[in-house]
Design a protein around this motif. Sequence first.
Motif, PDB file in Angstrom:
ATOM      1  N   UNK A 168       0.830  -1.195   0.000  1.00 15.48           N
ATOM      2  CA  UNK A 168       0.000   0.000   0.000  1.00 15.48           C
ATOM      3  C   UNK A 168       0.870   1.252   0.000  1.00 15.48           C
ATOM      4  N   UNK A 169       1.982   1.216   0.705  1.00 15.98           N
ATOM      5  CA  UNK A 169       2.861   2.385   0.736  1.00 15.98           C
ATOM      6  C   UNK A 169       3.369   2.728  -0.673  1.00 15.98           C
ATOM      7  N   UNK A 170       3.693   1.721  -1.448  1.00 17.59           N
ATOM      8  CA  UNK A 170       4.170   1.991  -2.805  1.00 17.59           C
ATOM      9  C   UNK A 170       3.069   2.597  -3.669  1.00 17.59           C
ATOM     10  N   UNK A 171       1.841   2.088  -3.549  1.00 18.83           N
ATOM     11  CA  UNK A 171       0.735   2.656  -4.317  1.00 18.83           C
ATOM     12  C   UNK A 171       0.424   4.071  -3.838  1.00 18.83           C
ATOM     13  N   UNK A 273       4.326   7.454   7.496  1.00 19.21           N
ATOM     14  CA  UNK A 273       3.523   7.412   8.724  1.00 19.21           C
ATOM     15  C   UNK A 273       2.089   7.002   8.418  1.00 19.21           C
ATOM     16  N   UNK A 274       1.508   7.619   7.398  1.00 17.84           N
ATOM     17  CA  UNK A 274       0.106   7.365   7.072  1.00 17.84           C
ATOM     18  C   UNK A 274      -0.129   5.930   6.604  1.00 17.84           C
ATOM     19  N   UNK A 275       0.807   5.370   5.870  1.00 19.57           N
ATOM     20  CA  UNK A 275       0.607   4.036   5.280  1.00 19.57           C
ATOM     21  C   UNK A 275       0.461   2.948   6.335  1.00 19.57           C
ATOM     22  N   UNK A 276       1.105   3.105   7.485  1.00 21.88           N
ATOM     23  CA  UNK A 276       1.065   2.047   8.508  1.00 21.88           C
ATOM     24  C   UNK A 276       0.309   2.487   9.759  1.00 21.88           C
ATOM     25  N   UNK A 308      -3.825  -7.890  10.268  1.00 19.38           N
ATOM     26  CA  UNK A 308      -2.987  -8.373   9.165  1.00 19.38           C
ATOM     27  C   UNK A 308      -2.261  -7.211   8.496  1.00 19.38           C
ATOM     28  N   UNK A 309      -2.962  -6.083   8.357  1.00 21.44           N
ATOM     29  CA  UNK A 309      -2.341  -4.882   7.785  1.00 21.44           C
ATOM     30  C   UNK A 309      -1.136  -4.466   8.637  1.00 21.44           C
ATOM     31  N   UNK A 310      -1.337  -4.434   9.955  1.00 24.89           N
ATOM     32  CA  UNK A 310      -0.267  -4.005  10.855  1.00 24.89           C
ATOM     33  C   UNK A 310       0.918  -4.970  10.820  1.00 24.89           C
ATOM     34  N   UNK A 311       0.641  -6.266  10.852  1.00 20.74           N
ATOM     35  CA  UNK A 311       1.729  -7.257  10.912  1.00 20.74           C
ATOM     36  C   UNK A 311       2.484  -7.375   9.598  1.00 20.74           C
ATOM     37  N   UNK A 312       1.857  -6.968   8.487  1.00 25.84           N
ATOM     38  CA  UNK A 312       2.497  -7.081   7.170  1.00 25.84           C
ATOM     39  C   UNK A 312       2.963  -5.730   6.629  1.00 25.84           C
ATOM     40  N   UNK A 313       2.847  -4.681   7.441  1.00 23.28           N
ATOM     41  CA  UNK A 313       3.196  -3.323   6.987  1.00 23.28           C
ATOM     42  C   UNK A 313       2.405  -2.906   5.751  1.00 23.28           C
ATOM     43  N   UNK A 314       1.129  -3.239   5.762  1.00 28.27           N
ATOM     44  CA  UNK A 314       0.259  -2.798   4.678  1.00 28.27           C
ATOM     45  C   UNK A 314       0.421  -3.586   3.407  1.00 28.27           C
ATOM     46  N   UNK A 315       0.685  -4.890   3.522  1.00 27.51           N
ATOM     47  CA  UNK A 315       0.749  -5.747   2.330  1.00 27.51           C
ATOM     48  C   UNK A 315      -0.671  -6.143   1.946  1.00 27.51           C
ATOM     49  N   UNK A 316      -1.120  -5.689   0.800  1.00 30.89           N
ATOM     50  CA  UNK A 316      -2.521  -5.856   0.412  1.00 30.89           C
ATOM     51  C   UNK A 316      -2.880  -7.326   0.247  1.00 30.89           C
ATOM     52  N   UNK A 317      -1.995  -8.095  -0.335  1.00 34.40           N
ATOM     53  CA  UNK A 317      -2.278  -9.520  -0.547  1.00 34.40           C
ATOM     54  C   UNK A 317      -2.519 -10.230   0.787  1.00 34.40           C
ATOM     55  N   UNK A 318      -1.751  -9.891   1.809  1.00 35.41           N
ATOM     56  CA  UNK A 318      -1.928 -10.511   3.130  1.00 35.41           C
ATOM     57  C   UNK A 318      -3.289 -10.174   3.723  1.00 35.41           C
ATOM     58  N   UNK A 319      -3.727  -8.930   3.561  1.00 36.13           N
ATOM     59  CA  UNK A 319      -5.026  -8.514   4.088  1.00 36.13           C
ATOM     60  C   UNK A 319      -6.151  -9.229   3.342  1.00 36.13           C
ATOM     61  N   UNK A 320      -6.007  -9.356   2.025  1.00 38.15           N
ATOM     62  CA  UNK A 320      -7.020 -10.065   1.242  1.00 38.15           C
ATOM     63  C   UNK A 320      -7.098 -11.534   1.652  1.00 38.15           C
ATOM     64  N   UNK A 321      -5.948 -12.155   1.888  1.00 41.77           N
ATOM     65  CA  UNK A 321      -5.955 -13.568   2.308  1.00 41.77           C
ATOM     66  C   UNK A 321      -6.724 -13.731   3.619  1.00 41.77           C
ATOM     67  N   UNK A 322      -6.522 -12.828   4.554  1.00 40.73           N
ATOM     68  CA  UNK A 322      -7.255 -12.891   5.814  1.00 40.73           C
ATOM     69  C   UNK A 322      -8.754 -12.817   5.563  1.00 40.73           C
ATOM     70  N   UNK A 323      -9.167 -11.918   4.690  1.00 40.99           N
ATOM     71  CA  UNK A 323     -10.590 -11.757   4.408  1.00 40.99           C
ATOM     72  C   UNK A 323     -11.160 -12.976   3.686  1.00 40.99           C
ATOM     73  N   UNK A 324     -10.481 -13.445   2.633  1.00 43.00           N
ATOM     74  CA  UNK A 324     -11.028 -14.543   1.841  1.00 43.00           C
ATOM     75  C   UNK A 324     -11.038 -15.860   2.605  1.00 43.00           C
TER      76      UNK A 324
END
Length: 452
Positions: A168-171, A273-276, A308-324
């Motif tokens: 997310x930080x890169x985007x 700061x905002x990304x995480x 999941x966002x916090x533990x992965x530093x905003x890795x979108x794929x990790x957050x999606x895996x948690x949801x799915x």
Amino acid sequence: MRRWILIAALAALSPAAWAAPLAGDQAALHVLNRVAYGPRPGDVEKLRQSGVQAYIEEQMNPPALPVALAQRLDKLETLKMSAGEALARFQEARDGEQGERREVVAKMASEAAEARLLRAIESPRQLEEVMVDFWYNHFNVFAGKGQDRALVASYERDAIRPYVFGSFRQMLGATARHPAMLFYLDNWVSKAGGLNENYARELMELHTLGVDGGYTQKDVTELARMLTGWTYAPKRDAQFVFDPRRHDTGPKTWLGKPVTARGVAEGEYALDVLAVHPATARHISRKLAQYFVADTPPAALVERMAQSWASSNGDIRSVLRTMFASQEFMDQQYAGAKFKTPYQYVVSASRAAAMPMTEVKPLVGILSRLGMPLYGCQTPDGYKNTESAWLNPDGLSRRISYALTLSAGADADTVQQALGASISKRSADIIADSNERLRAAMLLGSPDFMQR
């Protein structure tokens, strides 16, 4: 027939629950309607054989585009232009004859729309296209504003599409630096002594922390000062430029912490700061859960996604895996509980009818008539994806009219095969007793098909 569909839709469009736990075809249809833009003929059987989780994992790590689709996309010349090339062509046309200007703008808009819709309808990388829709609305840029007429195609290609499953930080950084966003929210003209707070405000309110994210108006002003000098050079390939002459070098205090004068690094620090930030994790996790699960998403699911966002530093794929992988995602009470946006409806109808997209104008036209012109949301919050935003008699009537038009070239048996068990027995019985020439339209205009 149109009157029957409209009455049935108004009566039946409410959150539905399957009569049995989600399994087999029902589970496959649910996943195809959430992770993809609905089934094409044969998709339900393929997914049932591969399994839900295997399909989802493949969608998060998709293969290359089919050769034929890639070749067709490659023929869209304006989509291969850099932001600078597109902007230069736009400026040349603007300085020329009025007819030439209209022609250039029309071609850019048409090819951007063709690429988006072609991918959404025909690409096997369905979740990627769903996420492009989600993230473009999250970081919305209105194509009708001045130079953005020439910039939205490169914005989606360069600032959104590469990051939909990634950091997310890169985007966040890619959107912040792209000339389309800099122009749309006016940060390109913001400077010390001539501050523009538009981007700073939306960066916190919409893109990261959320409206209840715990910041103040002073934080908005201080962030705007930190971002002064973030601009672009329209005559130098529209590249991001930090102009130190425009930067406010005074002392700042943002989110309760002092910020020393560091030029462009001040803005990068703010994005870091905002990304995480925990408020960002909750805000975007809730938006994702609302998009994929329910208009009012389960709070416990949102919290796990935020973790999941916090533990992965905003890795979108990790957050999606948690949801799915969650129980909530496959819970029968949420199956069919989402009302399709006009974009989802038009794309899913084309997929169910298995009709190749030979001409983009009819699809662009119906999206406009349904109130959701492609790249046409004027406000920075993007299009909503909730039932309350789109369920109304006029919108239903227009969808039904489109179903009638589309059905002229559609085969009812093909549509029925694609939709399978997603059509209720009541609807199926009514359709079966109807004129054969109207069956495809009744399927695509049914209240069952309006839901996902």
